[in-house]
Write a protein that holds these residues in place. Structure first.
Motif, PDB file in Angstrom:
ATOM      1  N   ASN A 113       0.878  -1.215  -0.081  1.00 26.86           N
ATOM      2  CA  ASN A 113      -0.084   0.061  -0.025  1.00 26.86           C
ATOM      3  C   ASN A 113       0.913   1.201   0.050  1.00 26.86           C
ATOM      4  O   ASN A 113       0.779   2.160   1.003  1.00 26.86           O
ATOM      5  N   PRO A 114       1.800   1.442  -1.081  1.00 27.75           N
ATOM      6  CA  PRO A 114       2.569   2.649  -1.002  1.00 27.75           C
ATOM      7  C   PRO A 114       2.085   3.804  -1.058  1.00 27.75           C
ATOM      8  O   PRO A 114       2.565   4.914  -0.433  1.00 27.75           O
ATOM      9  N   ASP A 115       0.855   4.153  -1.489  1.00 24.10           N
ATOM     10  CA  ASP A 115       0.063   5.516  -1.525  1.00 24.10           C
ATOM     11  C   ASP A 115       0.099   6.053  -0.097  1.00 24.10           C
ATOM     12  O   ASP A 115       0.170   6.934   0.224  1.00 24.10           O
ATOM     13  N   ARG A 116      -0.045   5.011   0.927  1.00 24.61           N
ATOM     14  CA  ARG A 116      -0.370   5.443   2.547  1.00 24.61           C
ATOM     15  C   ARG A 116       0.854   5.241   3.116  1.00 24.61           C
ATOM     16  O   ARG A 116       1.182   6.241   4.076  1.00 24.61           O
ATOM     17  N   ASN A 117       1.560   4.114   3.043  1.00 24.51           N
ATOM     18  CA  ASN A 117       2.614   3.838   3.881  1.00 24.51           C
ATOM     19  C   ASN A 117       3.722   4.556   3.683  1.00 24.51           C
ATOM     20  O   ASN A 117       4.621   4.926   4.435  1.00 24.51           O
ATOM     21  N   ILE A 118       4.060   4.950   2.448  1.00 29.80           N
ATOM     22  CA  ILE A 118       5.301   5.900   2.057  1.00 29.80           C
ATOM     23  C   ILE A 118       5.271   7.396   2.566  1.00 29.80           C
ATOM     24  O   ILE A 118       6.327   7.546   3.468  1.00 29.80           O
TER      25      ILE A 118
END
Length: 736
Positions: free
Chosen positions: A209-214
């Motif tokens: 979930n890169p959109d949130r976790n990054i």
């Protein structure tokens, strides 16, 4: 190509980022920074965190738009092109590896407090173990990182809470004793402490979930670590006498000895060792992804992009990164390398902020981040200016080392990258600059079209101008004057020897004057604009033309151009002299007839004078109910971005006039040759020209070649005003 698995969750992301920061930055650097800034070292950590924030925001945004391995390299390469991408990739790869080596060496003084061990062998063994762990798998790496960070943060929190009550306020006296210079020097020195905050972007391809976790991982870890650093440094400065802490490599151990029992000191030392191993582990994990990403873009050998079938990790990239790290541990004086890494990190973070601006301003179709930097572009400008301010305070050695890395990257780019046939990319910055310069040309066009000042044209006829060419000169002048609401002044310039007084020459009729005035009288009767005509006698025609235009307030000078003038003398021609000494627009007309004009080709190049050329082309087209064709040349290898922005620019230019306009983009490796071929069906060709200079005199101007190579009537337009600066011309030549 085998893909990397997305198995890093938010806890692992936070752990990688925090673990990459909480290491040498707090366990080694505070004592050295205290020597530079005194108690103001506390503010140095806070200021460094604030200066890193813009890059963290920029990376968070770009990582959600491009969740691929490579991080800093990837964003700079996409934003600013393969050349700067190579420099950023190589430099960041080395700087992260150096920081990992520093973490391993930095743990040695703490180990010496507990065990009688040889420093370098232990550091080498620890490095080898971490390399093996990274090869086995990123999931194991992430789990190890979480465990390390939990233990380390627990120990640090216990230390801060247990030591806060022992703070001596007198230790904060003379807080700014080292002045602003000392504060900035310390800020630059500890800047590298926060460099790990964006390391998670380099493994973005492996994050769930890169959109949130990054964004949460990057910004959350930066906020937490900044507060932790400031709190710990406040405690260390407050409990350790300045004379003991100045220049110490083990400031945390000194603070623990002042406030904790022997058991507490042991716990702090163990936490320091764990933290430094954490930093080294995160360094290997993230830095090894730089050769992987560069290989995928053909900036490094393809073997670096191979992902192991067994472990799912880039084994060769990790191996070479680990080899460099072990070499640094064994042979390189690591503290100087750490300074170099800090200086280069500042430069790279400046480029990161510039890259984000490039992506935003280029407005690329594929750039669709889910996280957007708030208050753009204020944070980016703050980061750029702040980084530039810090650089001079880093010292000569780190800057010299950074120069070596840059030069080495340039050599690699020249000897390897440019030989790769599939390198046909350009950065978003190039497209943004191209569009900005194109917008400047549009603004100039609008200003010229809206200008209601004099548009009077001087038709300068010289003694050697053939009579049959006069109608074309007058027709072009009439078209422009009609379009712009101006007048025509047709003057025949006679030249007499210096020995003949001008008063005597004026009293004598010079052959051709009477017939010229009769022809002009006939033209005046049919012209649609006011016409004045006459003759002028002088010792030097070119001087007389310039003075005559200035005296009568002309806006433009229209001259006959002949094909043989293409080979002008080395030191210039009369036309070149006139262009350099007048404030008027100068139009040179190569007469090949104006019968049945249906197509007027305007050769545009985004540059100075496009506005004046458009006025001339539209005027001629309107006079003949013809169409204006906006034409430019592009190399067949031009990127899709360049093709799109070029067409967009031509459409913008064409929309500024009411004349029917078409667009023609010629594909040609040699622009003049392609344009010559493209204008073979044109009736009139309008192009630009600059005052002849030495290079143009020797090699010829492209505009001369085009006019000489076409059968159409040619109009060379040299606009008035100042010539663009060297920087503007240099940049324009590169992006167009």
């Amino acid at each position: 190509m085998k893909e990397l698995e997305r198995d890093l969750g938010l806890p692992a992301v936070l752990a990688i980022s925090i673990g990459a920061m909480v290491g040498s930055g707090i366990f080694i650097l505070p004592g050295l920074a205290l020597k530079m800034a005194g108690p103001a070292v506390i503010l140095a950590y806070l200021l460094a965190g604030l200066l890193v924030l813009p890059a963290a925001l920029s990376k968070s945004e770009m990582a959600t738009a491009m969740p691929e391995s490579g991080g800093t390299y990837l964003y700079i390469e996409r934003g600013m092109g393969p050349l700067l991408g190579t420099i950023a990739g190589v430099g960041t790869w080395f700087s992260l590896t150096f920081k990992g080596a520093l973490a391993l060496i930095g743990g040695a003084p703490y180990l010496v407090l507990l065990f009688d061990l040889p420093v370098k062998p232990v550091a080498l063994v620890a490095g080898f173990v971490l390399i093996v762990i990274n090869i086995v798998g990123v999931k194991q790496t992430g789990r190890l990182q979480v465990a390390i960070v939990v233990v380390m943060l627990g120990a640090l929190t216990w230390f801060a809470a247990g030591s806060a009550t022992a703070v001596n306020p007198a230790n904060y006296g003379n807080f700014f004793g080292s002045g602003i210079g000392g504060l900035l020097a310390a800020t630059g020195f500890v800047y590298v402490s926060f460099a790990g905050v964006t390391k998670v972007a380099s493994v973005a391809e492996e994050i769930e979930n890169p959109d949130r976790n990054i964004p949460l991982g990057i910004l959350g870890s930066l906020a937490f670590t900044t507060l932790l650093y400031v709190a710990l440094v406040i405690v260390m400065v407050g409990v350790v006498p300045a004379e003991d802490m100045l220049g110490s490599n083990i400031p945390m151990a000194l603070a623990a000895e002042e406030t904790l029992a022997s058991g507490g000191v042991i716990i702090v030392v163990i936490a320091a060792v764990i933290a430094l191993i954490s930093t080294a582990n995160a360094g290997i994990l993230s830095s090894s992804r730089y050769p992987l990403a560069m290989s995928r873009d053909s900036l490094a050998p393809p073997s670096f992009a191979e992902v192991s079938e067994r472990f799912g990790t880039p084994v060769q990239a990790i191996t070479i990164t680990g080899g460099i790290l072990l070499f640094m541990v064994a042979f390189v004086p690591i503290q100087e390398i750490a300074k170099l890494a800090s200086a280069f990190k500042i430069l790279v973070f400046v480029l990161i902020n510039v890259a984000l601006i490039a992506f935003r301003e280029a407005d690329l179709p594929g750039y669709e981040p889910s996280f957007h930097t708030p208050f753009y572009p204020i944070p980016q400008l703050f980061g750029i200016v702040g980084g530039i301010v810090l650089i001079p305070f880093m010292g000569v050695v780190p800057l010299a080392g950074a120069v070596v890395i840059v030069l080495g990257s340039l050599v690699w780019y020249s000897t390897y990258v440019r030989t790769q046939s599939d390198i046909e990319r350009e950065g978003a910055m190039t497209d943004a600059i191209r569009r900005q310069l194109g917008q400047e040309a549009i603004d100039e066009t609008e200003a010229v079209l809206a200008d209601e000042s004099s548009s009077d044209i001087l038709v300068a006829v010289r003694e050697n101008t053939p009579t049959e060419r006069e109608p074309t000169l007058l027709a072009v002048a009439e078209a422009i004057a009609t379009e712009r609401g101006g007048t025509i002044r047709a003057t025949r310039f006679d030249e007499v020897p210096d020995q003949v007084p001008l008063e005597t020459a004026r009293d004598r009729t010079i052959s051709g004057d009477d017939s010229f005035e009769k022809r002009m009288a006939a033209f005046e009767e049919t012209a649609e604009v006011p016409v004045e005509y006459g003759t002028a006698t002088s010792h030097d025609t070119k001087h007389a033309i310039v003075n005559h235009a200035d005296h009568h307030g002309m806006a433009g000078i229209l001259l006959e151009r002949r094909g043989e003038q293409h080979h002008a003398p080395l030191f210039g021609s009369d036309e070149g002299w006139i262009k350099r000494h007048t404030d008027c627009d100068v139009l040179e007309v190569e007469d090949r007839g104006l019968e049945n004009v249906s197509r007027v080709s305007l050769l545009t190049d985004y540059g100075r004078g496009d506005a004046t050329k458009l006025v001339v082309a539209a005027a001629i087209a309107d006079a003949h109910d013809a169409e204006v064709e906006l034409m430019t040349a592009l190399d067949p290898s031009a990127t899709e971005q360049k093709q799109r922005s070029t067409r967009d620019h031509l459409e913008e230019v064409g929309s500024r006039v009411s004349t029917p306009v078409s667009i023609e983009i010629v594909e040609a490796e040699n622009a003049p040759s392609g344009l010559i071929e493209g204008t073979q069906d044109s009736d009139v060709v309008v192009t630009g020209s600059e005052p002849r200079e030495l290079r143009g005199a020797i090699f010829g101007r492209p505009s001369d070649r085009i006019i000489a190579g076409t059968d159409a009537t040619g109009v060379l337009v040299t606009p008035n005003g100042e010539r663009p600066s060297f920087v503007r011309r240099f940049i324009g030549n590169r992006v167009f």
